[in-house]
Design a protein around this motif. Structure first.
Motif, PDB file in Angstrom:
ATOM      1  N   ALA A 114       0.820  -1.214   0.000  1.00  0.00           N
ATOM      2  CA  ALA A 114       0.000   0.000   0.000  1.00  0.00           C
ATOM      3  C   ALA A 114       0.852   1.262   0.000  1.00  0.00           C
ATOM      4  CB  ALA A 114      -0.926   0.013   1.214  1.00  0.00           C
ATOM      5  N   LEU A 115       2.093   1.162   0.468  1.00  0.00           N
ATOM      6  CA  LEU A 115       2.965   2.331   0.474  1.00  0.00           C
ATOM      7  C   LEU A 115       3.443   2.688  -0.926  1.00  0.00           C
ATOM      8  CD1 LEU A 115       5.229   1.681   3.593  1.00  0.00           C
ATOM      9  CD2 LEU A 115       3.084   2.967   3.450  1.00  0.00           C
ATOM     10  N   LEU A 116       3.389   1.728  -1.826  1.00  0.00           N
ATOM     11  CA  LEU A 116       3.976   1.917  -3.148  1.00  0.00           C
ATOM     12  C   LEU A 116       2.978   2.354  -4.206  1.00  0.00           C
ATOM     13  CD1 LEU A 116       6.226  -1.253  -3.061  1.00  0.00           C
ATOM     14  CD2 LEU A 116       6.797   1.074  -2.348  1.00  0.00           C
ATOM     15  N   ALA A 117       1.759   1.869  -4.118  1.00  0.00           N
ATOM     16  CA  ALA A 117       0.783   2.186  -5.161  1.00  0.00           C
ATOM     17  C   ALA A 117      -0.626   1.910  -4.660  1.00  0.00           C
ATOM     18  CB  ALA A 117       1.057   1.342  -6.401  1.00  0.00           C
ATOM     19  N   ALA A 118      -1.567   2.595  -5.260  1.00  0.00           N
ATOM     20  CA  ALA A 118      -2.968   2.326  -4.938  1.00  0.00           C
ATOM     21  C   ALA A 118      -3.312   0.935  -5.444  1.00  0.00           C
ATOM     22  CB  ALA A 118      -3.858   3.371  -5.599  1.00  0.00           C
ATOM     23  N   GLY A 119      -4.140   0.245  -4.711  1.00  0.00           N
ATOM     24  CA  GLY A 119      -4.531  -1.092  -5.120  1.00  0.00           C
ATOM     25  C   GLY A 119      -5.522  -1.672  -4.135  1.00  0.00           C
ATOM     26  N   ARG A 120      -5.752  -2.954  -4.263  1.00  0.00           N
ATOM     27  CA  ARG A 120      -6.694  -3.673  -3.408  1.00  0.00           C
ATOM     28  C   ARG A 120      -5.935  -4.674  -2.554  1.00  0.00           C
ATOM     29  NH1 ARG A 120     -11.464  -1.142  -3.167  1.00  0.00           N
ATOM     30  NH2 ARG A 120     -11.853  -0.146  -5.145  1.00  0.00           N
ATOM     31  N   ARG A 121      -6.471  -4.952  -1.397  1.00  0.00           N
ATOM     32  CA  ARG A 121      -5.881  -5.942  -0.492  1.00  0.00           C
ATOM     33  C   ARG A 121      -6.002  -7.332  -1.096  1.00  0.00           C
ATOM     34  NH1 ARG A 121      -2.720  -3.211   2.990  1.00  0.00           N
ATOM     35  NH2 ARG A 121      -3.836  -1.431   3.831  1.00  0.00           N
ATOM     36  N   SER A 122      -4.939  -8.116  -0.918  1.00  0.00           N
ATOM     37  CA  SER A 122      -4.932  -9.474  -1.468  1.00  0.00           C
ATOM     38  C   SER A 122      -5.183 -10.539  -0.402  1.00  0.00           C
ATOM     39  CB  SER A 122      -3.592  -9.750  -2.164  1.00  0.00           C
ATOM     40  OG  SER A 122      -2.542  -9.648  -1.238  1.00  0.00           O
ATOM     41  N   ALA A 123      -5.421 -10.124   0.837  1.00  0.00           N
ATOM     42  CA  ALA A 123      -5.684 -11.065   1.929  1.00  0.00           C
ATOM     43  C   ALA A 123      -6.478 -10.348   3.010  1.00  0.00           C
ATOM     44  CB  ALA A 123      -4.370 -11.593   2.502  1.00  0.00           C
ATOM     45  N   THR A 124      -7.009 -11.153   3.923  1.00  0.00           N
ATOM     46  CA  THR A 124      -7.706 -10.614   5.088  1.00  0.00           C
ATOM     47  C   THR A 124      -6.828 -10.851   6.302  1.00  0.00           C
ATOM     48  OG1 THR A 124      -9.878 -11.026   4.125  1.00  0.00           O
ATOM     49  CG2 THR A 124      -9.777 -10.866   6.535  1.00  0.00           C
ATOM     50  N   VAL A 125      -6.699  -9.840   7.158  1.00  0.00           N
ATOM     51  CA  VAL A 125      -5.922  -9.962   8.395  1.00  0.00           C
ATOM     52  C   VAL A 125      -6.859  -9.686   9.556  1.00  0.00           C
ATOM     53  CG1 VAL A 125      -3.977  -9.098   9.752  1.00  0.00           C
ATOM     54  CG2 VAL A 125      -3.788  -9.247   7.258  1.00  0.00           C
ATOM     55  N   THR A 126      -6.857 -10.610  10.527  1.00  0.00           N
ATOM     56  CA  THR A 126      -7.716 -10.519  11.702  1.00  0.00           C
ATOM     57  C   THR A 126      -6.856 -10.649  12.948  1.00  0.00           C
ATOM     58  OG1 THR A 126      -9.483 -11.593  10.457  1.00  0.00           O
ATOM     59  CG2 THR A 126      -9.720 -11.565  12.858  1.00  0.00           C
TER      60      THR A 126
END
Length: 170
Positions: A114-126
């Motif tokens: 996320a620091l490098l480019a706009a995009g979507r998350r590839s995993a869920t973190v809980t």
């Protein structure tokens, strides 16, 4: 949606990419402790004290209870997280019905893409346990890159690792 620090808080890549760092960051409330969290991460360990302090001042710390979703696969990625204290779990869905779980422990980080480019998350973190988290948003990070050229090498290294892991798959 992503969890943000009080008032507002997210990029997961592949399980092999989450880097465990020395668990030296126990109380992230002060900028000194946030600086220690940044220094504990392999990607920032070589930075000068001045740059680490700039990063720490741009970070926000907060606590989440156990079983709280921090980031969700598919959500917009806007920031990176450090686990100052606690345990979180990454859920990575692979092709088909296979799902892989990876624990993130004290001193580890996630969401660095996320620091490098706009995009979507590839995993869920809980969160598995209550977690003290430290986060830095892309805009703040990129602002520091502009005034701290030593961060440019970190950006290049992160980019290369993310590209390599994307090519390898989860």
């Amino acid at each position: 949606s992503e969890v943000h620090p009080p008032a507002v808080p997210p990029c997961a890549t592949t399980a092999r990419y989450w880097t465990s760092c020395r668990p030296r960051c126990r109380t992230p409330s002060s900028s000194t402790s946030r600086s220690t969290c940044c220094a504990a991460c392999a990607c920032f360990a070589r930075l000068s004290a001045r740059t680490l302090e700039a990063l720490a001042l741009a970070c926000t710390s907060f606590v989440l209870p156990a079983q709280q979703v921090v980031i969700r696969e598919g959500d917009e990625a806007t920031c990176m997280y450090f686990v100052a204290h606690g345990v979180a779990q990454v859920e990575i869905r692979r092709s088909g019905s296979e799902t892989r779980f990876v624990n993130i422990l004290n001193g580890a980080y996630f969401g660095e893409a996320a620091l490098l480019a706009a995009g979507r998350r590839s995993a869920t973190v809980t969160t598995v346990t209550a977690c003290d988290l430290v986060t830095i948003r892309r805009n703040e990070f990129l602002g520091i890159v502009q005034v701290a050229p030593e961060l440019q090498q970190v950006v290049e290294e992160m980019t290369a690792r993310l590209e390599q892991h994307a090519a390898e798959g989860p």
